[in-house]
Design a protein around this motif. Structure first.
Motif, PDB file in Angstrom:
ATOM      1  N   GLY A  43       0.783  -1.228   0.000  1.00 27.74           N
ATOM      2  CA  GLY A  43       0.000   0.000   0.000  1.00 27.74           C
ATOM      3  C   GLY A  43       0.813   1.274   0.000  1.00 27.74           C
ATOM      4  O   GLY A  43       0.304   2.339  -0.362  1.00 27.74           O
ATOM      5  N   THR A  44       2.079   1.198   0.387  1.00 32.42           N
ATOM      6  CA  THR A  44       2.926   2.383   0.405  1.00 32.42           C
ATOM      7  C   THR A  44       3.922   2.406  -0.754  1.00 32.42           C
ATOM      8  O   THR A  44       4.746   3.318  -0.841  1.00 32.42           O
ATOM      9  CB  THR A  44       3.704   2.458   1.726  1.00 32.42           C
ATOM     10  N   THR A  76      -4.721  -3.926  -3.762  1.00 29.80           N
ATOM     11  CA  THR A  76      -3.704  -3.058  -4.357  1.00 29.80           C
ATOM     12  C   THR A  76      -3.077  -3.720  -5.570  1.00 29.80           C
ATOM     13  O   THR A  76      -2.969  -3.111  -6.646  1.00 29.80           O
ATOM     14  CB  THR A  76      -2.622  -2.716  -3.313  1.00 29.80           C
ATOM     15  N   THR A 117      -5.906   0.702   1.237  1.00 27.52           N
ATOM     16  CA  THR A 117      -4.561   1.249   1.345  1.00 27.52           C
ATOM     17  C   THR A 117      -4.500   2.538   0.532  1.00 27.52           C
ATOM     18  O   THR A 117      -5.353   2.808  -0.315  1.00 27.52           O
ATOM     19  CB  THR A 117      -3.512   0.265   0.811  1.00 27.52           C
ATOM     20  N   ASP A 118      -3.466   3.321   0.775  1.00 24.77           N
ATOM     21  CA  ASP A 118      -3.299   4.548  -0.004  1.00 24.77           C
ATOM     22  C   ASP A 118      -3.210   4.235  -1.496  1.00 24.77           C
ATOM     23  O   ASP A 118      -3.779   4.954  -2.327  1.00 24.77           O
ATOM     24  CB  ASP A 118      -2.030   5.292   0.435  1.00 24.77           C
ATOM     25  N   GLY A 143      -7.285   6.024   2.925  1.00 23.57           N
ATOM     26  CA  GLY A 143      -6.236   5.014   2.901  1.00 23.57           C
ATOM     27  C   GLY A 143      -5.537   4.918   4.238  1.00 23.57           C
ATOM     28  O   GLY A 143      -5.235   5.938   4.866  1.00 23.57           O
ATOM     29  N   ALA A 145      -2.378   2.681   6.003  1.00 19.11           N
ATOM     30  CA  ALA A 145      -1.347   1.653   6.149  1.00 19.11           C
ATOM     31  C   ALA A 145      -1.351   1.092   7.566  1.00 19.11           C
ATOM     32  O   ALA A 145      -1.012  -0.081   7.784  1.00 19.11           O
ATOM     33  CB  ALA A 145       0.024   2.237   5.811  1.00 19.11           C
ATOM     34  N   VAL A 148      -3.515  -2.018   8.074  1.00 16.52           N
ATOM     35  CA  VAL A 148      -2.859  -3.235   7.597  1.00 16.52           C
ATOM     36  C   VAL A 148      -1.960  -3.797   8.698  1.00 16.52           C
ATOM     37  O   VAL A 148      -1.972  -5.006   8.979  1.00 16.52           O
ATOM     38  CB  VAL A 148      -2.037  -2.947   6.323  1.00 16.52           C
ATOM     39  N   CYS A 188      -9.421  -3.695   1.331  1.00 10.04           N
ATOM     40  CA  CYS A 188      -8.129  -4.358   1.513  1.00 10.04           C
ATOM     41  C   CYS A 188      -8.446  -5.685   2.172  1.00 10.04           C
ATOM     42  O   CYS A 188      -9.224  -5.731   3.140  1.00 10.04           O
ATOM     43  CB  CYS A 188      -7.204  -3.521   2.390  1.00 10.04           C
TER      44      CYS A 188
END
Length: 264
Positions: A43-44, A76, A117-118, A143, A145, A148, A188
């Motif tokens: 996600g990042t 993602t 996520t982002d 989003g 992180a 997660v 997600c």
């Protein structure tokens, strides 16, 4: 007897939510669950990184395990790399996309939240889903992180702070119009693992939806009339980086029928 497995792929353990729903429909199907622990979290990461990494890894996994079908159990990875994976592999590929359509179907206020996520919430794929299925709704996105990491911690048996779930949800409810949201899409696959914690932190009446049941039905449809073993076999979990952290997941993985851990 056809012993080819169904292969599930995610950056971490979130895809276990999809595996669990599929095992309920296909209890004797052989399964391989692959987690890209060396690349976690997705996600990042940039779209370019994911677009290159995911098809390459799935090519290696397909060569090793010879699956009958691959499930990209990661929103993602699916929203970024699904088309490239389908172009690269001559196998049925099932992706995971935000469950915006079913969320719209049950929303009474016509305001839904998309929690992912982002990397997922900014994708044009999500724009398209919102335009096609939620044109008459307010669609807010957020989003996280951190969520997660909270899901991963829970699966490791670690305690998580209940206040953090409320703070994360405020990313939706704190937006203009957020007070109207009555349905949240867990976009997600990690997030259904902490849906109880999210529900406890959300205002009364807010409902959470995800795509795991629909994905399981799709897998069952694509494998209809195929042969399966007569009884459940040993499921395999494979990590791109096996370390103490992945080994500590053994009890949780066993609850999903994954009794053996390997490294890629």
């Amino acid at each position: 007897m056809d012993t080819r497995p169904i292969l599930f792929f995610d950056s971490g353990v979130g895809g276990l939510s999809v595996l669990g729903a599929t095992r309920a429909l296909l209890p004797t199907a052989p399964f391989v669950y692959a987690a890209d622990s060396a690349g976690f979290p997705y996600g990042t990461k940039s779209e370019a990184e994911i677009a290159v990494r995911v098809p390459a890894l799935l090519g290696r996994l397909a060569e090793r395990y010879r699956p009958r079908l691959i499930v990209i159990a990661c929103n993602t990875a699916s929203t970024i790399a699904l088309a490239d994976v389908r172009a690269a592999l001559d196998l049925p590929i099932v992706g995971t996309v935000p469950a915006i359509k079913p969320a719209v179907a049950i929303s009474r206020t016509r305001a839904i939240g998309v929690l992912g996520t982002d990397a997922t919430v900014r994708q044009p794929y999500v724009d398209d889903l919102a335009q096609r299925f939620a044109g008459d709704c307010l669609v807010l996105r957020h989003g996280s992180a951190e969520l997660v990491r909270l899901a991963e911690a829970k699966l490791h048996g670690k305690a998580t702070d209940p206040a953090r779930y409320g703070a994360i949800l405020q990313g939706l409810f704190g937006q203009p119009g957020g007070a109207r949201v009555d349905t949240i899409v867990n976009a997600c696959t990690h997030f259904p693992l902490v849906v109880d914690e999210l529900a406890a932190a959300a205002p009364a009446g807010v409902r959470f939806v995800d795509g795991s049941a629909g994905i399981a039905r799709r897998i069952a449809h694509l494998t209809a009339n195929q042969q399966w073993p007569d009884a459940p076999g040993q499921g395999i979990a494979v990590f791109t980086r096996r370390d103490a952290d992945s080994n500590a997941l053994a009890p949780a993985l066993a609850r999903f029928g994954l009794d053996r851990i390997e490294s890629l």
